[in-house]
Design a protein around this motif. Structure first.
Motif, mmCIF file in Angstrom:
data_model
loop_
_atom_site.group_PDB
_atom_site.id
_atom_site.type_symbol
_atom_site.label_atom_id
_atom_site.label_comp_id
_atom_site.label_asym_id
_atom_site.label_seq_id
_atom_site.Cartn_x
_atom_site.Cartn_y
_atom_site.Cartn_z
ATOM 1 N N LYS A 46 0.635 -0.804 -0.049
ATOM 2 C CA LYS A 46 0.040 -0.002 0.376
ATOM 3 C C LYS A 46 1.326 1.950 0.121
ATOM 4 C CE LYS A 46 -0.807 1.569 4.766
ATOM 5 N NZ LYS A 46 -1.937 1.913 5.757
ATOM 6 N N GLU A 47 1.844 1.349 0.767
ATOM 7 C CA GLU A 47 2.709 2.421 0.612
ATOM 8 C C GLU A 47 3.329 2.900 -0.933
ATOM 9 O OE1 GLU A 47 2.108 4.060 4.180
ATOM 10 O OE2 GLU A 47 2.235 2.790 5.019
ATOM 11 N N ASP A 65 -3.574 3.511 -2.212
ATOM 12 C CA ASP A 65 -4.282 3.184 -0.925
ATOM 13 C C ASP A 65 -2.881 3.733 -0.298
ATOM 14 O OD1 ASP A 65 -6.545 1.811 -2.009
ATOM 15 O OD2 ASP A 65 -4.608 -0.014 -2.736
ATOM 16 N N HIS A 66 -2.306 4.255 0.020
ATOM 17 C CA HIS A 66 -1.345 4.498 1.478
ATOM 18 C C HIS A 66 -1.956 5.219 2.189
ATOM 19 C CE1 HIS A 66 -0.695 9.090 0.794
ATOM 20 N NE2 HIS A 66 -0.769 8.209 -0.301
ATOM 21 N N ARG A 67 -3.143 5.976 2.430
ATOM 22 C CA ARG A 67 -3.815 6.729 3.626
ATOM 23 C C ARG A 67 -4.487 5.591 4.412
ATOM 24 N NH1 ARG A 67 -5.222 11.038 -0.192
ATOM 25 N NH2 ARG A 67 -3.536 12.388 -0.225
ATOM 26 N N ARG A 68 -4.618 4.555 3.540
ATOM 27 C CA ARG A 68 -6.214 3.467 3.797
ATOM 28 C C ARG A 68 -5.228 2.637 4.762
ATOM 29 N NH1 ARG A 68 -8.681 0.575 -0.742
ATOM 30 N NH2 ARG A 68 -10.473 -0.575 0.906
ATOM 31 N N PRO A 69 -5.768 2.338 6.015
ATOM 32 C CA PRO A 69 -5.818 1.255 6.769
ATOM 33 C C PRO A 69 -5.679 -0.244 6.479
ATOM 34 C CG PRO A 69 -8.025 1.822 7.561
ATOM 35 C CD PRO A 69 -7.692 2.976 5.883
ATOM 36 N N GLU A 94 -14.922 4.655 2.812
ATOM 37 C CA GLU A 94 -13.975 4.884 3.348
ATOM 38 C C GLU A 94 -12.739 5.129 2.200
ATOM 39 O OE1 GLU A 94 -10.919 1.808 4.051
ATOM 40 O OE2 GLU A 94 -12.503 1.447 5.762
ATOM 41 N N LEU A 128 -10.503 8.201 1.704
ATOM 42 C CA LEU A 128 -8.313 8.241 1.802
ATOM 43 C C LEU A 128 -7.933 7.869 0.714
ATOM 44 C CD1 LEU A 128 -9.200 5.682 4.780
ATOM 45 C CD2 LEU A 128 -8.298 8.437 4.560
ATOM 46 N N HIS A 129 -8.711 7.633 -0.893
ATOM 47 C CA HIS A 129 -8.114 7.192 -1.884
ATOM 48 C C HIS A 129 -7.225 8.232 -2.607
ATOM 49 C CE1 HIS A 129 -7.616 4.810 -5.556
ATOM 50 N NE2 HIS A 129 -7.664 6.191 -6.419
ATOM 51 N N ASP A 130 -6.152 8.250 -3.162
ATOM 52 C CA ASP A 130 -5.071 9.148 -3.447
ATOM 53 C C ASP A 130 -5.600 8.901 -5.091
ATOM 54 O OD1 ASP A 130 -2.649 10.822 -4.422
ATOM 55 O OD2 ASP A 130 -1.359 10.005 -2.800
ATOM 56 N N ARG A 187 -12.212 12.286 -8.400
ATOM 57 C CA ARG A 187 -13.191 11.648 -7.198
ATOM 58 C C ARG A 187 -14.609 11.526 -8.096
ATOM 59 N NH1 ARG A 187 -13.561 11.498 -2.113
ATOM 60 N NH2 ARG A 187 -16.060 11.317 -1.478
#
Length: 337
Positions: free
Chosen positions: A228-229, A233-237, A262, A266-268, A278
């Motif tokens: 994810k990083e 998705d990097h902002r998502r848990p 969610e 949180l999507h970049d 968006r």
């Protein structure tokens, strides 16, 4: 390649492939294990410039450094232009046997994760695909069938009833959902492959239950999911295994959009230009059952290991390989499926 012998390498080209190779912790550690050393970098358009990648910095050498440098090989980062670049270098006096593709080095290093020989002469199946990361498996295996949820997806279009890996015909194609492979007999395949596929499935454990069911005891399950990083998705848990298990027990369907608010929040979007922003992302996501573009879940090493453990698949190797997490396991002789 030189096997276990020390090798000094000059990398030719400083584009995206070079950057992803240098920036990958797995490759850096594997180079050390194999006693391979990057001793120089060359790019005819950037000679003398300093190139920074992550925490590393390289001064791009001159053509003379590349041609006359004390290296065992020159690894050309572009597969597409390899022949053209190799021709230029041999015309300058570089011995042809010194020239290799960077992808050949990557494949040798990735053997630390996949142990490619275990696929020699075996027949398997891929869920989704075709996938660049499985190219060496395609080359070695006896054959490989495929499953795709539709004959016309964002990533693949069925043109004939055969599955191809590069130019090689591998097997046949099933049009079916990963959570229902009932048209395939139990314990049919020597291996099951899935790359950048599981995150698109609303009920991943239901899908993996099918993967394991059609896998022979002692067969290999290879799952590749995004790290994810390195993605939008990097902002998502991370999704906890317990959450996946609850969805499995509730028999969540593939039309489920529970996570959409969610995900949208949180999507970049800057990291995902094809989504169109968006509003377009939301419109597309509401039709997700048709297109399956949504990343329903975000996987960590802990979650993947939990999935393998739940289905009694022994994890043989795990690695973060560039923008992906790779998990290779072996189905137990007796399993719960």
């Amino acid at each position: 390649m030189r096997g276990d012998n020390k090798m000094n390498i000059i990398l030719y080209g400083t584009g995206k492939r070079f950057r992803s190779f240098i920036d990958c912790k797995f490759y850096a550690e594997a180079l050390k294990r194999h006693d391979y050393h990057v001793v120089g970098v060359y790019d005819k358009a950037k000679a003398g410039e300093r190139v920074t990648v992550g925490n590393g910095s390289f001064v791009v050498g001159t053509q003379a450094d590349c041609v006359q440098g004390a290296s065992d090989c020159i690894a050309i980062t572009s597969d597409k232009y390899f022949d053209e670049i190799a021709g230029e270098l041999t015309a300058l006096g570089v011995a042809r046997e010194r020239l290799i593709k960077l992808s050949e080095i990557e494949t040798e290093l990735e053997d630390d994760v996949y142990t490619f020989q275990r696929f020699d002469g075996r027949y398997g199946i891929e869920i989704g695909g075709p996938s660049h990361c499985f190219a060496e498996i395609y080359r070695r295996c006896r054959g490989c069938d495929d499953v795709n949820f539709s004959a016309d997806t964002v990533w693949w279009k069925k043109k004939e009833n055969v599955y191809r890996g590069g130019t090689r015909t591998l097997g046949k194609v099933f049009i079916a959902d990963a959570v229902d492979l009932s048209m395939i007999a139990d314990a049919k395949y020597d291996f099951v492959l899935s790359s950048n596929n599981l995150e698109h499935i609303a009920n991943p454990l239901k899908a993996v239950a099918e993967f394991v069911r059609i896998l022979k005891p002692g067969g290999y399950l290879v799952i590749v999911v995004p790290f994810k990083e390195k993605t939008f998705d990097h902002r998502r848990p991370y999704t906890a295994f317990e959450h996946l298990l609850e969805d499995y027990k509730r028999d969540i369907g593939e039309d489920d959009l529970t996570h959409l608010p969610e995900i949208a929040a949180l999507h970049d979007y800057e990291m995902d230009p094809p989504c169109g922003g968006r509003e377009n992302f939301l419109r597309r996501s509401k039709e997700n059952f048709k297109n399956r573009c949504l990343h329903q879940h975000v996987f960590s090493e802990e979650t993947l290991r939990g999935i393998y453990d739940y289905f009694q698949v022994e994890v043989l190797s795990f690695a973060c390989l560039g923008a992906n997490l790779v998990c290779v396991g072996e189905r137990a002789a007796k399993s719960m499926i």
